[in-house]
Scaffold this motif. Sequence first.
Motif, PDB file in Angstrom:
ATOM      1  N   GLY A 303       1.973  -4.260  16.339  1.00 45.87           N
ATOM      2  CA  GLY A 303       1.141  -5.099  15.551  1.00 45.87           C
ATOM      3  C   GLY A 303       1.520  -4.766  13.979  1.00 45.87           C
ATOM      4  N   LEU A 362      -4.337 -14.260  10.228  1.00 45.94           N
ATOM      5  CA  LEU A 362      -3.776 -13.758  11.586  1.00 45.94           C
ATOM      6  C   LEU A 362      -3.154 -14.541  12.339  1.00 45.94           C
ATOM      7  CD1 LEU A 362      -7.057 -11.614  12.529  1.00 45.94           C
ATOM      8  CD2 LEU A 362      -4.735 -10.807  11.424  1.00 45.94           C
ATOM      9  N   TYR A 367       2.904 -13.758  11.667  1.00 43.70           N
ATOM     10  CA  TYR A 367       2.142 -12.578  12.287  1.00 43.70           C
ATOM     11  C   TYR A 367       2.560 -12.582  13.615  1.00 43.70           C
ATOM     12  CZ  TYR A 367      -2.024 -10.024  14.362  1.00 43.70           C
ATOM     13  OH  TYR A 367      -2.520  -9.057  14.814  1.00 43.70           O
ATOM     14  N   THR A 371       3.924  -9.379  16.405  1.00 42.56           N
ATOM     15  CA  THR A 371       3.075  -8.782  17.444  1.00 42.56           C
ATOM     16  C   THR A 371       3.957  -9.181  18.759  1.00 42.56           C
ATOM     17  OG1 THR A 371       2.161 -11.024  17.648  1.00 42.56           O
ATOM     18  CG2 THR A 371       0.986  -9.386  16.345  1.00 42.56           C
ATOM     19  N   ALA A 378      -2.613 -13.386  19.006  1.00 43.49           N
ATOM     20  CA  ALA A 378      -3.393 -12.756  17.642  1.00 43.49           C
ATOM     21  C   ALA A 378      -5.002 -12.525  18.041  1.00 43.49           C
ATOM     22  CB  ALA A 378      -3.226 -13.873  16.709  1.00 43.49           C
ATOM     23  N   ALA A 379      -5.515 -12.514  16.815  1.00 37.18           N
ATOM     24  CA  ALA A 379      -7.135 -11.887  16.891  1.00 37.18           C
ATOM     25  C   ALA A 379      -7.738 -13.139  17.386  1.00 37.18           C
ATOM     26  CB  ALA A 379      -7.538 -11.854  15.508  1.00 37.18           C
ATOM     27  N   THR A 412     -11.938  -5.441  15.918  1.00 32.45           N
ATOM     28  CA  THR A 412     -10.705  -6.187  15.059  1.00 32.45           C
ATOM     29  C   THR A 412     -10.826  -7.521  15.820  1.00 32.45           C
ATOM     30  OG1 THR A 412      -8.969  -5.055  16.189  1.00 32.45           O
ATOM     31  CG2 THR A 412      -9.879  -4.042  14.497  1.00 32.45           C
ATOM     32  N   ASP A 414      -8.211  -7.700  17.619  1.00 38.45           N
ATOM     33  CA  ASP A 414      -6.732  -7.752  17.376  1.00 38.45           C
ATOM     34  C   ASP A 414      -6.313  -7.074  18.807  1.00 38.45           C
ATOM     35  OD1 ASP A 414      -3.883  -7.368  17.498  1.00 38.45           O
ATOM     36  OD2 ASP A 414      -3.917  -6.609  15.199  1.00 38.45           O
TER      37      ASP A 414
END
Length: 473
Positions: A303, A362, A367, A371, A378-379, A412, A414
Amino acid sequence: MGRAGCCCRGAERLASASLVRRFRPLLLLIVALCCGARRGQCQVAAPQCRIQKCTTDFVSLTSHLTPAVDGFHTEFCKALRAYSACTQRTAKSCRGNLVFHSAVLGISDLMSQRNCSRDGPTSSTHPEIQIEPCNYHSRTQHAHTHSHTHTHSHTHSHSHSRPAYLFCGLFGDPHLRTFKDSFQTCKVEGAWPLIDNDYLSVQVTNVPVVPGSSATATNKVTIIFKPYAGCTDQRVYQAVTDDLPAAFDDGTVSSGDPIHTPAGAEGTMGKVRALWISERSPGHHVELHAGYIGVTVIVRQLGRYLTLAVRIPEELAQAYDATQDLQLCLNGCPSGERIDQAGHLPLPLSPPALGLQQLQQLRRPGYSSQTQTSPYGAARVFGVEGAKERCRDQLEVQDIYFHSCVFDLLTTGDANFTVAAFSAQKDMESLHPHRDRWRIYPRGSATSTLHSDIQPIKLLALLLLCALRVAFM
């Protein structure tokens, strides 16, 4: 007769992996001969027959040899001739002994296959192993063997001659595993030293992860390999988010003269430099090997954040002065920086407070490219059960790595932290020297309670069995 599964350590190293198939029958013969070296396991040789001593000496002469070592063929032939001479001296007392005759045949076959002449120099039963000054294992083996020979009896275990190692790891929000296997979750925002001694300096920089939480994560790692006379000049390695280089700051990938490494060691080719870098996955996984001080460091990016794992000899980790006492790996995080409560990691009561701007950041296209090592997106907002289910996909055992994963997901949102916890656990298993200390369970968990109670239960059961036995006698 004794057990059929007799064996002797060291015999399996007489040939490299490429020679195993060729020498397999003879290697099995040598392994079988070693059974006499451990009293009580095989009662084949008569008391006056010295074939056991001959075999033990041969294994001692060849246990350190590998095809990667210069002069392997010459030294192996010298050892075979010494083995043959020893069997000749004990031939009379070993007449009719099957182990003796098997040894004689095995020596003859090995001499033929290795093109060893019958006449020539023989090895001393106390060979001098060549020391490599820039190879920590070579230096310590010689020092401990020399000390063992002159100050200890031969009944001591060989394990005393091996140096002790320590492990330290950092990952997630961030979770720290110290040299003493203390597991902590800390804030430690900004730059903090993990290790700082006369040989090595490791510093991490941590930044806040989400608003409203004191949790941070590592976005920068700086490693300084300090100069070691005759082996390497100072080298600096620095990694930051989205820049995990496979070279030191000066552009070099290695330093120092070539040294030998154990045959078959992962990532090695028989000879490497005293200090070198191995890139396992470009931009995501780098390993640094300092053979001259016996140190291995693993750095990963998962990440947007970095993880770190270090193995170092204990005697080197203790080489520091009073100005270097602030080391997280050595003493843990200061009490004011701890998020956990004496080993108990409280889970967040609510999902992370992700604002609109952060969610947009995010979810931006850039992003997702960061990842790509994770199969997850993502988040997102996780509940407790959803976080546990996601962590169970990667972590089967519900130890501290599992609980750290749940904490990170709830904090988070995440999902990359799931992979970070899994990778940190695997790095620990590859570097931690004591398998019986791998598993750590958080205080207050059902598993932790079970482990803390297991010894009293065993003791109570033993006492009950003893009482019953006495009662029925």
